[in-house]
Design an enzyme around this catalytic site. Structure first.
Site, short mmCIF file in Angstrom:
data_model
loop_
_atom_site.label_atom_id
_atom_site.label_comp_id
_atom_site.label_asym_id
_atom_site.label_seq_id
_atom_site.Cartn_x
_atom_site.Cartn_y
_atom_site.Cartn_z
N HIS A 297 4.40 -8.08 -5.01
CA HIS A 297 5.21 -6.90 -5.37
C HIS A 297 5.82 -7.11 -6.75
O HIS A 297 6.84 -7.78 -6.90
CB HIS A 297 6.32 -6.71 -4.33
N TYR B 136 12.23 -4.72 -8.53
CA TYR B 136 12.52 -5.97 -7.84
C TYR B 136 12.29 -7.13 -8.82
O TYR B 136 11.96 -6.90 -9.98
CB TYR B 136 11.71 -6.08 -6.54
N ARG C 93 4.25 7.98 2.85
CA ARG C 93 4.98 8.90 3.73
C ARG C 93 4.10 9.76 4.61
O ARG C 93 4.50 10.11 5.72
CB ARG C 93 5.93 9.76 2.88
C1 FNR Z 1 8.38 2.68 0.38
N1 FNR Z 1 7.70 2.12 -0.70
C2 FNR Z 1 7.55 0.75 -0.79
N2 FNR Z 1 6.77 0.20 -1.78
C3 FNR Z 1 6.54 -1.12 -1.82
O1 FNR Z 1 5.83 -1.58 -2.69
N3 FNR Z 1 7.09 -1.95 -0.87
C4 FNR Z 1 7.89 -1.48 0.13
O2 FNR Z 1 8.32 -2.26 0.98
C5 FNR Z 1 8.17 -0.10 0.16
N4 FNR Z 1 8.99 0.45 1.10
C6 FNR Z 1 9.04 1.82 1.29
C7 FNR Z 1 9.71 2.37 2.38
C8 FNR Z 1 9.69 3.74 2.62
C9 FNR Z 1 10.36 4.30 3.83
C10 FNR Z 1 9.01 4.59 1.71
C11 FNR Z 1 8.94 6.08 1.93
C12 FNR Z 1 8.40 4.05 0.61
C13 FNR Z 1 6.92 2.98 -1.60
C14 FNR Z 1 5.59 3.37 -0.94
O3 FNR Z 1 4.77 2.24 -0.70
C15 FNR Z 1 4.82 4.35 -1.83
O4 FNR Z 1 4.47 3.71 -3.01
C16 FNR Z 1 5.63 5.60 -2.13
O5 FNR Z 1 6.25 6.10 -0.97
C17 FNR Z 1 4.76 6.71 -2.73
O6 FNR Z 1 3.69 7.03 -1.88
P1 FNR Z 1 3.73 8.30 -0.87
O7 FNR Z 1 4.81 8.05 0.12
O8 FNR Z 1 4.02 9.51 -1.73
O9 FNR Z 1 2.36 8.32 -0.27
#
Ligand code: FNR
Length: 419
Positions: free
Chosen positions: A201, A206, A387
């Site tokens: 990550h 972060y 999501r």
């Molecule tokens: C996330 N996202 C996220 N990204 C990541 O790299 N590590 C993580 O632990 C998390 N945690 C996380 C929790 C929740 C509840 C959400 C909604 C999002 C970001 C996620 O992986 C993604 O990159 C974004 O949500 C955009 O993609 P979607 O949701 O539009 O398909």
């Protein structure tokens, strides 16, 4: 009609994705938070990650997993900093794999964004900062970053009477080197836990991203200053993680391709981590045996100005730009697109390469050539979806049905199909 690329397999090293749809890592704030169980995944993870796997996803990622206790985002986030935690991860990865999916883990250190509360708990107690105090299981005195002091807290102010944000403490060089080692040790445990893929990550503000950005990293030692120095932590982490993996395992890296600070005073003053910086970095990744860059953005500063003018493709178009550059220069690195991918046709088009008659060439005398030679390149090799899986765990099956592709359903669901 031939199968859309979205539903074709993709081999990376010795692992084969059955299609191009990946469950993006998503914090669940549902790991064990205290006692000897701390950091372990729970039944929640088996159930939720398990049902994405049995409903057709090619690769299912567990959420950001702390490589040290203070590298967790909240006290309820998982961790893989000791051997006793491995068994709980093995249980999750075993079930994912038993359903024909690959299992992935995201290794992370939250840096200055650690010791916060799960969002719904923060909302309950009306804490504007979401800061986790010691009573709440947090470690406000042990929040670390490239820089220390209130001006390096999330809002640039730090603590105040009505809450505020954690104030980070500056990491020493030997502490940085301990974090690099912790990534390596966690990678070794991830291998023991049976994961097929590891993602580092490096995004969303972060620790790694904090080091990459000249806004949050103004160190004067070998870990700050020049591009070379700001990327040093990441490069060292990549090397140690790769060294602890099996050679057949794919290594992914998630990056914030831009931190959206170009248009801010801070950005103009110190410079920013932008798409150009990302381009410069990704060119080095094939020689470090990284297989795929997962192109995200933002999250490093509360003043970020996300450019959403083109809405749904705001992030996939950056992925596409990076992929074009890599291909033009003959560099071998796969690209993952993520962000606001929710529709079947949209998902199909991100990974499809096809002749495109709208790309036309003009002949010398200005006459338009009707038979276009244009090929519309794919924007990415895989998609990561977040999501939409929370809304619709059966999204892969639905997309297949909408695109007219016959994918296998679990035997237990016999005779049931969308119609
Ligand atoms: C996330 N996202 C996220 N990204 C990541 O790299 N590590 C993580 O632990 C998390 N945690 C996380 C929790 C929740 C509840 C959400 C909604 C999002 C970001 C996620 O992986 C993604 O990159 C974004 O949500 C955009 O993609 P979607 O949701 O539009 O398909």
């Amino acid at each position: 009609p031939s199968t859309p690329t979205l539903f074709t397999s993709l081999k990376i090293r010795s692992k084969c994705l059955r299609n191009r749809i990946v469950v993006s890592p998503m914090c669940q704030y549902s790991a064990a938070a205290s006692g000897s169980e701390v950091g372990k995944l729970t039944d929640w993870h088996v159930a939720t990650l398990g049902h994405y796997a049995l409903k057709g996803a090619a690769l299912v990622f567990t959420e950001a997993t702390g490589v040290t206790p203070n590298g967790r985002i909240t006290p309820h986030c998982p961790g893989l900093w000791k051997d006793e935690q491995v068994i709980s991860f093995r249980r999750v990865s075993n079930f994912i794999k038993s359903q024909g999916a690959l299992s992935g883990i995201q290794l992370a250190h939250a840096g200055r964004k650690s010791s916060t509360l799960p969002p719904w708990i923060g909302a309950q107690v009306n804490r504007p900062s979401l800061r986790a105090t010691e009573q709440a299981g947090g470690w406000p005195e042990d929040v670390v970053g490239p820089m220390g002091g209130p001006e390096y807290s999330w809002d640039g102010k730090g603590l105040s009477e009505d809450g505020g944000f954690n104030c980070p403490r500056q990491l020493s060089v030997s502490e940085i080197q301990d974090i690099v080692k912790a990534f390596g040790e966690s990678a070794r445990r991830a291998v023991e836990a049976g994961f097929d893929v590891i993602e580092i990550h490096g995004a969303h503000g972060y620790l790694i991203h904090q080091f990459l950005s000249p806004i949050t990293n103004r160190r004067c030692d070998q870990y700050g200053g020049s591009f070379e120095n700001r990327t040093r932590l990441l490069i060292e982490i990549i090397q140690t993680v790769r060294n602890n993996m099996l050679s057949g395992m794919p290594l992914f890296l998630r990056l914030s391709s831009t931190e959206w600070m170009e248009e801010t005073e801070l950005g103009r003053k110190y410079g920013t981590w932008d798409v150009e910086s990302t381009m410069q970095l990704v060119r080095r990744l094939p020689s470090l045996d990284v297989d795929l860059v997962d192109v995200s953005s933002g999250g490093n500063h509360f003043l970020q100005r996300i450019e959403m003018t083109s809405s749904k493709d705001y992030q996939t178009k950056i992925a596409s730009q990076i992929r074009k550059m890599l291909r033009r220069d003959g560099l071998n690195l796969l690209i993952g697109a993520v962000g606001l991918i929710t529709e079947a046709e949209q998902a199909r088009d991100v990974v499809e390469e096809r002749p495109d008659s709208s790309i036309e060439r003009e002949s010398n005398d200005g006459e338009l050539l009707v038979e276009a030679k244009g090929v519309r390149e794919a924007m990415a090799d895989i998609i990561l979806v977040g999501r939409q899986f929370l809304r619709e765990p059966e999204w892969v099956l639905k997309v297949a049905w909408k695109l007219g592709v016959d994918v296998g359903w679990p035997n237990q669901f016999w005779k049931v199909r969308f119609r």
